[in-house]
Design an enzyme around this catalytic site. Structure first.
Site, PDB file in Angstrom:
ATOM      1  N   SER A 119       0.732  -1.221   0.070  1.00 16.34           N
ATOM      2  CA  SER A 119      -0.147  -0.043   0.053  1.00 16.34           C
ATOM      3  C   SER A 119       0.747   1.273   0.042  1.00 16.34           C
ATOM      4  CB  SER A 119      -1.035   0.112   1.128  1.00 16.34           C
ATOM      5  OG  SER A 119      -0.364   0.380   2.369  1.00 16.34           O
ATOM      6  N   LYS A 163       0.991   4.218   6.800  1.00 17.80           N
ATOM      7  CA  LYS A 163       0.165   5.015   5.940  1.00 17.80           C
ATOM      8  C   LYS A 163       0.623   6.414   6.055  1.00 17.80           C
ATOM      9  CE  LYS A 163      -2.606   1.519   5.155  1.00 17.80           C
ATOM     10  NZ  LYS A 163      -2.373   0.540   4.101  1.00 17.80           N
TER      11      LYS A 163
END
Length: 160
Positions: free
Chosen positions: A45, A82
């Site tokens: 990600s 993230k």
């Protein structure tokens, strides 16, 4: 043929050698990783910024927009990495992976793979809104039941 007899003293030296050159370095690296806050990127990600399996270190500092953070996801029961796109009070609109924050589209040169779920979000007090850099393959705030991550869940900011 004679059988070679190994003395107890020699066996003790072999054990010490093994412990010193193999076990001690492993333990030392483990302790350093735990103390310094070294983590492994668990998914794709954050590509292209970080590849899956990359090692990163974190530091304690105030979290700002654009920082990459390591945090504990209560929902997924995992430690994740993230980027912070929203801080308390921010209003975000996501369209095909592009972010409009507080009415202005933001430039994100680090994103190479656009896409994913769209939506509107208002970041509450003591929370963050987090997205992966690989928008087309990131399970992030856009998909979680509770899209906001508590400040207390953040372990640290990734060192650059």
């Amino acid at each position: 043929m004679k059988k070679l007899k190994i003395s107890d003293d020699y066996k003790r030296h072999l054990i010490k050698f093994f412990l010193f050159f193999f076990v001690c370095p492993f333990l030392l690296v483990s302790v350093i990783c735990a103390v310094r806050g070294i983590y492994r990127v668990p998914t794709v990600s954050m590509q292209p910024t970080f590849r899956k399996g990359s090692f990163i270190s974190v530091m304690n500092k105030n979290v700002m927009r654009g920082d990459i953070v390591v945090f504990k996801s209560k929902e997924l029961k995992k430690t994740l990495v993230k980027r912070v796109l929203g801080i308390p009070g921010d209003t975000l609109q996501i369209r095909a992976g592009h972010v409009i924050r507080n009415g202005k589209e933001i430039s994100e040169k680090y994103v190479k793979y656009w896409g994913g779920k769209s939506g509107s979000f208002k970041v509450p007090k003591d929370h963050y809104f987090l997205l992966g850099d690989n928008r087309s393959d990131s399970l992030d705030s856009r998909y979680w039941k509770n899209p906001y991550v508590l400040k207390s869940a953040v372990i640290g900011v990734v060192r650059k």
